[in-house]
Design an enzyme around this catalytic site. Sequence first.
Site, mmCIF file in Angstrom:
data_model
loop_
_atom_site.group_PDB
_atom_site.id
_atom_site.type_symbol
_atom_site.label_atom_id
_atom_site.label_comp_id
_atom_site.label_asym_id
_atom_site.label_seq_id
_atom_site.Cartn_x
_atom_site.Cartn_y
_atom_site.Cartn_z
ATOM 1 N N GLY A 1 0.795 -1.221 0.000
ATOM 2 C CA GLY A 1 0.000 0.000 0.000
ATOM 3 C C GLY A 1 0.828 1.272 0.000
ATOM 4 N N CYS B 1 -26.459 -12.161 -20.683
ATOM 5 C CA CYS B 1 -26.224 -13.450 -20.028
ATOM 6 C C CYS B 1 -27.125 -13.659 -18.817
ATOM 7 C CB CYS B 1 -24.754 -13.590 -19.611
ATOM 8 S SG CYS B 1 -24.310 -12.593 -18.165
ATOM 9 N N CYS C 1 -23.267 -6.874 -18.820
ATOM 10 C CA CYS C 1 -22.062 -7.037 -18.016
ATOM 11 C C CYS C 1 -20.956 -6.126 -18.555
ATOM 12 C CB CYS C 1 -21.550 -8.482 -18.105
ATOM 13 S SG CYS C 1 -22.520 -9.669 -17.185
ATOM 14 N N CYS D 1 -19.088 -12.378 -19.444
ATOM 15 C CA CYS D 1 -20.422 -12.403 -20.031
ATOM 16 C C CYS D 1 -20.464 -13.391 -21.204
ATOM 17 C CB CYS D 1 -20.798 -10.999 -20.506
ATOM 18 S SG CYS D 1 -22.508 -10.813 -21.013
#
Lengths: 260, 234, 281
Positions: C31, C244, C266, C272
């Site tokens: 991080g 989908c 999607c 998808c």
Amino acid sequence: MMPDDEPILSARGLSLSFGAVRALDEVSVDLWPGEVLAIVGESGSGKSTLLRALAGEMRPDAGRVAYRDASGQDLDVHSMGEPALRRLARTEWGFVRQDARDGLRMGVSAGGNVGERLMAVGARHYGDIRAEAARWLERVEINPDRIDDRPGQFSGGMRQRLQIARTLVTRPRLVFMDEPTGGLDVSVQARLLDLIRGLVSDLGIAVALVTHDIAAARLLAHRLVVMRHGRVVEEGLTDRVLDDPRHPYTQLLVSSVLAA
Amino acid sequence: MTEWVLKAEGLSKGFTLHLQGGVCIPVLRDAGLVVKAGECVALSGPSGAGKSTLMRLLQGNYGADSGAILVRQADGGVADLATASPRAINALRRETIGHVSQFLRVIPRVPALEVVAAPLIARGMPREEALARAQALLRRLNLPDRLHGLPPATFSGGEQQRVNLARGFVADFPLMLLDEPTASLDAANREVVIALIAEAKARGAALVGIFHDLEVRERVADRVVEVAPLREAA
Amino acid sequence: MSAEGYNFAYLDEGTKRMIRRALLKAVAVPGHQVPFGSREMPLPYGWGTGGIQVTASVVGPEDVLKVIDQGADDTTNAVSIRRFFARVAPGLRTTERTAEATIIQTRHRIPETPLREGQVMVYQVPQPEPLYRLEPRRAETKRLHALADYGLMQVKLYEDIARHGRVGSSYDHPVMVGGRYLMAPSPIPSFDNPKMHMSPALQLFGAGRERRLYAVPPYTEVRSLDFDDHPFEPLRAKGHCALCGADHTYLDEMVTDDRGGRLFVCSDTDYCGERQAERAA
């Protein structure tokens, strides 16, 4: 409130030079819990430098600043290290700047400005933070309806009051104030001074106040320190220093003020 | 024999005016004053003789050049105002020394009631109780209720003087300093002040006052102490 | 078609070594933003130059690269980056299948197909500094990170709730990594934030213009910032994919005509497509 026996802040022999200029020359001051100490003098007298040295923002060439924390421990302000100093600065201390833009986050709403110190010490409940911010806005005479407005939409006096709310919300024990009424209209100054006076005495906060405004010092301060050329030339009970000044410079300072 | 509350001895005070070439103006030399509990002492003397300077020394407003100002506190301890630290003087003013000046120093926006209650609140009295006592005293001094909630800045001289008197008398100080307390009062209010002084004496307070109103002085003072002007410059 | 005269994956080996060193440091301090000497790339800033340099530094001839932009493999940005690597990295295979990829460079999404160990996610990052909008002084933000002084970030969340009535932003919602560093997850939708938490894949972040790298090693705690009374909620449009039928994926809204007709599909085209193929079978 009974005065505590030990100073909350104690400076000894502070010296600081900028090149050939002695900004601080062997300055020693004490501040007791709940006491307002005004540091007066003209521009360049070293009073703002002294304030910054007391608050750990500026390191003196020589001398020591001791702070007695809430647990009664004596801390050396200039050797405690930045993390510890910053922790103090957002918990037990506060700093009110002359220019509210230096003390506020101008891109953040009034509520966010007041809430920041609460969040910095771990508050994580939005509703509570917001309610406390609204209470403080009211306390500094800002309509709580303006909680989501940014400081840019506020007048100079309101900004300064917002800065005070932001500083006092976590009930610090010690607050440094650098010309808090500087640059404001006289009528606005009076209101602000009275607000500070009320809050400081209600909360029992110790305040080191730098001002060139003798009337402000008389209204707020229990004790007065007069600085000139980096030295303390006179200090004592506020009304005595102002009504019975001994040092030539203090006499000049007092005589040049209208009806202080 | 009653104990003294105030004992000032060997007081000297002069002013060095650095802005006028360092000229020294002596005002008091070897002045002294003893005031017992329950006693009211009036200072007299021509104008400029140093009565006001002496009063200011007794209040800590001026610093003495030499001498002692011993004050017996409520707990029996004795403090020397002439050498006390600023913090000690603030504590004495909070607990021991009450003061009624000729003019009220107005604090912007603070209502009269709060001005009067402040000495009680500073001592830790609960706010409601302090305000109630302040209100009772203001009423006794015939200040109309509608003024209690207003800041005294806009009041007449007489009204301000009554706020000042209430502030001085509200907290039952062991030592009271009164500088022309009746100067701008009408006859009725003058009587109230005379009664307040009598009550303060009865509870054992020591009072020092400057009273230009000879009738008032006659009625309240147990003794008159002359403050004589200094003849020659130092 | 391959480009002549370039080192494998465009960058010279010295630059790759410099970037890998920075990446190792980034992995070691999850991080934490590590500065690196960002190079001029044959794409303008804002087109993923940071991500490309990271990919170029970790890619080998045996890798399989997938590039997505907003979840899609066939948008201009994804296509040009994929074509770039095909030209400058001989031997490298490219794919549109999440499951097949060893390196996935992405702008604005994390694939719906769960990542696995051994995979590397490379995020393109426009602004690596989560405190950027709150504290413009870089020296000060560095200090705030050093001291883990993140009250300021909470202030931003406060502002979001005050202004929008809900916690956080719909994308680039700040996270705490390993309980220590505040991190910008890049402008992925907050819907994807939970996928970063304890991910088996190595996650690398590159900001070319800002010259910063950072990383989240596999199986690292990644917590989205929130308030007790406004807990973090991953956002997605309410509905299901028109192609989908998925009701659990991140959806893009498509306007189908000028009379207000719209449908959702999607955003992850590969996921998808896979589902559509399953349904057809």
